[in-house]
Write a protein that holds these residues in place. Structure first.
Motif, PDB file in Angstrom:
ATOM      1  N   GLN A 138       0.844  -1.206   0.000  1.00  0.00           N
ATOM      2  CA  GLN A 138       0.000   0.000   0.000  1.00  0.00           C
ATOM      3  C   GLN A 138       0.875   1.250   0.000  1.00  0.00           C
ATOM      4  O   GLN A 138       2.026   1.238   0.450  1.00  0.00           O
ATOM      5  N   ILE A 139       0.311   2.357  -0.496  1.00  0.00           N
ATOM      6  CA  ILE A 139       1.027   3.639  -0.569  1.00  0.00           C
ATOM      7  C   ILE A 139       1.629   3.986   0.806  1.00  0.00           C
ATOM      8  O   ILE A 139       0.978   3.819   1.843  1.00  0.00           O
ATOM      9  N   ASP A 140       2.875   4.446   0.786  1.00  0.00           N
ATOM     10  CA  ASP A 140       3.645   4.686   2.008  1.00  0.00           C
ATOM     11  C   ASP A 140       3.433   6.134   2.492  1.00  0.00           C
ATOM     12  O   ASP A 140       3.893   7.067   1.827  1.00  0.00           O
ATOM     13  N   PRO A 141       2.749   6.323   3.633  1.00  0.00           N
ATOM     14  CA  PRO A 141       2.451   7.684   4.098  1.00  0.00           C
ATOM     15  C   PRO A 141       3.714   8.535   4.317  1.00  0.00           C
ATOM     16  O   PRO A 141       3.705   9.737   4.016  1.00  0.00           O
ATOM     17  N   ALA A 142       4.788   7.912   4.824  1.00  0.00           N
ATOM     18  CA  ALA A 142       6.017   8.687   5.066  1.00  0.00           C
ATOM     19  C   ALA A 142       6.588   9.197   3.738  1.00  0.00           C
ATOM     20  O   ALA A 142       7.045  10.343   3.637  1.00  0.00           O
ATOM     21  N   HIS A 143       6.533   8.347   2.724  1.00  0.00           N
ATOM     22  CA  HIS A 143       7.045   8.787   1.424  1.00  0.00           C
ATOM     23  C   HIS A 143       6.124   9.823   0.777  1.00  0.00           C
ATOM     24  O   HIS A 143       6.594  10.721   0.068  1.00  0.00           O
TER      25      HIS A 143
ATOM     26  N   SER B   7      -5.186  10.572   5.531  1.00  0.00           N
ATOM     27  CA  SER B   7      -6.126  11.681   5.726  1.00  0.00           C
ATOM     28  C   SER B   7      -5.505  12.786   6.576  1.00  0.00           C
ATOM     29  O   SER B   7      -5.738  13.968   6.325  1.00  0.00           O
ATOM     30  N   ALA B   8      -4.719  12.386   7.579  1.00  0.00           N
ATOM     31  CA  ALA B   8      -4.078  13.391   8.441  1.00  0.00           C
ATOM     32  C   ALA B   8      -3.099  14.239   7.626  1.00  0.00           C
ATOM     33  O   ALA B   8      -3.072  15.475   7.758  1.00  0.00           O
TER      34      ALA B   8
ATOM     35  N   GLU C 299      -2.003  19.334   4.617  1.00  0.00           N
ATOM     36  CA  GLU C 299      -1.465  19.904   3.376  1.00  0.00           C
ATOM     37  C   GLU C 299      -2.555  20.506   2.484  1.00  0.00           C
ATOM     38  O   GLU C 299      -2.260  20.987   1.392  1.00  0.00           O
ATOM     39  N   GLY C 300      -3.805  20.396   2.899  1.00  0.00           N
ATOM     40  CA  GLY C 300      -4.897  20.957   2.097  1.00  0.00           C
ATOM     41  C   GLY C 300      -5.156  20.220   0.799  1.00  0.00           C
ATOM     42  O   GLY C 300      -5.499  20.835  -0.217  1.00  0.00           O
TER      43      GLY C 300
END
Ligand SMILES: *Cc1c(COP(=O)(O)O)cnc(C)c1O
Length: 381
Positions: free
Chosen positions: A117-122, A157-158, A163-164
Motif C-alpha cells: 500500500q502507498i507509504d504515508p512517510a514517502h 487523511s491526516a 497539506e490541504g
C-alpha cells in the motif's frame, strides 16, 4: 490437435457464480427488458441505495466505469494544468491516467514493501519535494487500496488535511474491505470503485460508482455523469461527460450483491489456506492491521526475477495459472516516465520483479487449493 495442458485450476471462475445466481439474475434482467429504461433505470437507483447502505456512505452515484468515477471526482474539484496529484507508483494504470487526461501531473509515491500500500512517510516526502521545486500546486491525493486490502487511511487523511489536499480513495480492487471494523467508502472526501467483471463485485460489462458524504459533491457527480446537465436535461451547467451506468449492469450487480458477503468470506477462506500452507515456503502477503481484505488478488513474493520466472513456468506446466500485477511500475511506463521527476521508488521497482499472483476466487475447491500449494512447494523447493 495440439496437446496444450488444460488449466486444472481456473484463475477466476465466473461461471460457477453465474449458475448460483441464475434464477434471480433472469428475473432481474427480464424486468429490464420489460420496462426498457436501459440507461439510469430503476435498477440503478436501487443499486445506489443498496451500495451506500452497505458501506455507510450517505451518497452513491453509479457511473460507467471505475476510471470514469476517478475522472468525475477530479473534474468536480476542477483539477487541471499545474496541479500535482499524488498517487502510488505501484497500481493499475487507470489511477495515473486520469490526472494526465485532465492536464494535471501525476506525482508517483512509493509503496510499503510488505503490504504493497502507498507509504504515508514517502507521501509526506513527495509533497515537500513538490513544494520545494515550486512548479506544481499540490492539489489531490489518490490513495489506492491495492489487491483488496485497505491503504492506511488514518495516516493519509491526516497528511492530506495538513497539506490541504482533496482525497480520493481508489477502491476499484477492494470494495467490501474493512478498516478498524468499518467498510471502506467514507475514508476519503470521495471514493471511487469499479465493477469491471474480474473485480470482487463485478458486472457483466463496465461499471463503477462514486461515494461521498457531501451532498454538493454528489449533486455535481450526478450532473457530470450526464453531460453536465442542470435541473432539466437541456440545461448544461458545466463540461461533463457520458458517464452513466446502464440498467442491465445494475440488475447483474443487484443479483450478485445477494451473495457478496458470502463470497467475501469464501475469499478469506482461500487466503487463509494459502497463508497456512505457503507461509513457510514463500513470502505471503502481510495483513494490514485491524482490517479485512476483499482479496481481489493474492500475491506472493519470490526472491528475484529469475526465481519468479522459473516458478511461474513450472506452475503453468502443472496447470496452475498465475498473473503478474504489475510487471512494470507506472513511473517506468512509456506513457508516464516523461512525467516523472526522477525520484527513486525502490519498493515499487523491486515488487515488479518479485511479485506473483495466485488463483483466488470464492469457488476454489480444496482439491484445487491443494494442487496449487503442492505445485508451488515443488517449484520453490
Ligand atoms: C480496475 C481499476 C481501475 C479502473 O476501473 P475500470 O472499471 O476498469 O475503469 C482503477 N483503479 C484500479 C486500482 C483498478 O484496479
Amino acid at each position: 490437435m495440439t496437446d496444450q495442458p488444460r488449466p486444472a485450476v481456473p484463475f477466476l471462475d465466473l461461471k460457477v457464480q453465474q449458475a448460483r445466481i441464475a434464477a434471480d439474475l433472469r428475473t432481474r434482467l427480464d424486468r429490464v427488458l420489460a420496462h426498457c429504461q436501459f440507461i439510469l433505470g430503476p435498477e440503478v437507483t436501487e443499486l445506489e441505495d443498496a451500495l451506500s447502505k452497505l458501506c455507510g456512505a450517505r451518497y452513491c452515484v453509479a457511473v460507467s466505469s471505475g476510471t470514469d468515477a476517478i475522472q468525475i471526482a477530479l473534474m468536480a474539484e476542477n483539477i487541471g494544468p499545474g496541479d500535482a496529484v499524488f498517487l502510488p507508483a505501484f497500481t493499475y494504470t487507470a489511477t495515473a491516467e486520469v490526472p494526465l487526461v485532465l492536464g494535471a501531473t501525476p506525482v508517483f509515491v512509493d509503496v510499503d514493501p510488505r503490504t504493497f500500500q502507498i507509504d504515508p512517510a514517502h507521501l509526506e516526502h513527495r509533497i515537500s519535494e513538490i513544494r520545494t521545486a515550486g512548479k506544481l500546486r499540490p492539489r489531490a491525493l489518490i490513495g489506492v487500496d491495492l489487491f483488496g486490502q485497505p491503504a492506511d487511511w488514518p495516516a493519509l487523511s491526516a497528511i492530506a488535511a495538513r497539506e490541504g489536499l482533496f482525497t480520493l480513495d481508489d477502491l476499484a480492487q477492494s470494495f467490501g474491505c474493512t478498516l478498524h471494523g468499518e467498510m471502506l467508502g467514507t475514508a476519503a472526501d470521495a471514493t471511487a470503485t469499479s465493477f469491471f467483471p474480474s473485480k470482487p463485485l463485478g458486472a457483466y460489462g463496465d461499471g463503477g460508482a462514486l461515494f461521498t458524504q457531501d451532498s454538493e459533491r454528489a449533486a455535481i457527480y450526478r450532473s457530470l455523469r450526464t453531460h453536465g446537465e442542470g435541473t432539466t436535461r437541456y440545461e448544461v451547467l458545466r463540461t461533463g461527460m457520458n458517464g452513466r451506468l446502464d440498467s442491465m449492469q445494475a440488475a447483474v450487480l443487484l443479483a450478485k450483491l445477494a451473495v457478496f458477503g458470502d463470497e467475501l468470506a469464501s475469499r478469506e477462506r482461500v487466503a487463509r489456506y494459502y497463508d497456512t500452507h505457503l507461509g513457510n515456503v514463500v513470502q505471503t502477503p502481510m495483513r494490514v492491521a485491524d482490517s479485512t481484505s476483499a482479496w481481489a488478488i493474492y500475491a506472493i513474493l519470490l526472491h528475484d526475477f529469475a526465481e519468479r520466472d522459473r516458478v511461474q513456468q513450472m506452475l503453468k506446466a502443472r496447470g496452475v495459472p498465475t498473473a503478474i500485477y504489475y510487471p512494470c511500475p507506472l513511473h517506468r511506463q512509456p506513457a508516464y516516465r516523461d512525467h516523472h521527476d526522477g525520484t527513486a521508488l525502490p519498493s515499487s521497482d523491486k515488487l515488479a520483479d518479485r511479485i506473483l499472483a495466485l488463483p483466488i476466487h470464492p469457488y476454489l475447491t480444496d482439491a484445487a487449493l491443494e494442487h496449487v500449494c503442492g505445485s508451488l512447494r515443488a517449484a520453490v523447493g
